[in-house]
Design a protein around this motif. Structure first.
Motif, PDB file in Angstrom:
ATOM      1  N   GLN A  47       0.848  -1.197   0.000  1.00  0.00           N
ATOM      2  CA  GLN A  47       0.000   0.000   0.000  1.00  0.00           C
ATOM      3  C   GLN A  47       0.878   1.239   0.000  1.00  0.00           C
ATOM      4  OE1 GLN A  47      -2.148  -0.703   3.656  1.00  0.00           O
ATOM      5  NE2 GLN A  47      -1.002   0.891   4.696  1.00  0.00           N
ATOM      6  N   GLY A 111      -5.333  -2.817  -7.246  1.00  0.00           N
ATOM      7  CA  GLY A 111      -6.570  -3.034  -6.511  1.00  0.00           C
ATOM      8  C   GLY A 111      -6.676  -2.038  -5.383  1.00  0.00           C
ATOM      9  N   TYR A 112      -7.885  -1.666  -5.078  1.00  0.00           N
ATOM     10  CA  TYR A 112      -8.127  -0.698  -4.011  1.00  0.00           C
ATOM     11  C   TYR A 112      -9.245  -1.216  -3.135  1.00  0.00           C
ATOM     12  CZ  TYR A 112      -5.529   2.307  -7.161  1.00  0.00           C
ATOM     13  OH  TYR A 112      -4.557   2.824  -7.980  1.00  0.00           O
ATOM     14  N   GLN A 113      -8.964  -1.354  -1.834  1.00  0.00           N
ATOM     15  CA  GLN A 113      -9.993  -1.796  -0.906  1.00  0.00           C
ATOM     16  C   GLN A 113     -10.812  -0.608  -0.446  1.00  0.00           C
ATOM     17  OE1 GLN A 113      -7.917  -3.816   2.240  1.00  0.00           O
ATOM     18  NE2 GLN A 113      -8.009  -5.761   1.158  1.00  0.00           N
ATOM     19  N   ASN A 114     -12.080  -0.844  -0.277  1.00  0.00           N
ATOM     20  CA  ASN A 114     -13.003   0.154   0.275  1.00  0.00           C
ATOM     21  C   ASN A 114     -13.011   1.460  -0.504  1.00  0.00           C
ATOM     22  OD1 ASN A 114     -13.560  -1.695   2.368  1.00  0.00           O
ATOM     23  ND2 ASN A 114     -11.783  -0.961   3.489  1.00  0.00           N
TER      24      ASN A 114
END
Length: 121
Positions: A47, A111-114
């Motif tokens: 991240q 990818g990106y969470q939330n």
């Protein structure tokens, strides 16, 4: 963005396998076909990556692979933050290395969470 701390969750090196069906060739011919054509890829999960961070990480690994740096350099460079065992960072700033060339590196997926994308007309 609410978290600027860079974290590398995993960094693995994989050898691309040859899925071609070469049953009609004997083993020696298959080996000769692959000389100089091995494809390896890095799979990195983390991240808050910095601009060119992956190219810098790959450059260090190339230097280790070429025998120009000792493998211990990786642990040293990862010691940038104080820990309970080592309260004084061993490597407090960016090292001075050339980046890996951009041509053979391909960004395949992000990818990106939330993440809630907003669309404005």
């Amino acid at each position: 963005v609410t978290n600027f701390r860079r974290v590398i969750k995993s960094f693995t090196l994989h050898k691309q396998t040859n899925d071609n069906n070469n049953e009609d060739k004997d083993e020696k011919d298959q080996d000769e076909d692959l000389i100089g054509r091995e494809v390896w890829y890095f799979q990195i999960e983390g991240q808050a990556f910095l601009w060119h961070q992956v190219r810098c990480m790959v450059a260090i690994l190339f230097l280790v692979g070429e025998g120009k740096e000792d493998v211990s350099i990786v642990q040293y460079l990862l010691s940038a933050l104080p820990t309970e065992e080592c309260p004084i960072p061993l490597c407090p700033r960016k090292p001075q290395y050339n980046m890996a060339a951009e041509e053979p590196l391909v960004l395949q997926e992000c990818g990106y969470q939330n993440l809630q994308p907003e669309h404005t007309p």
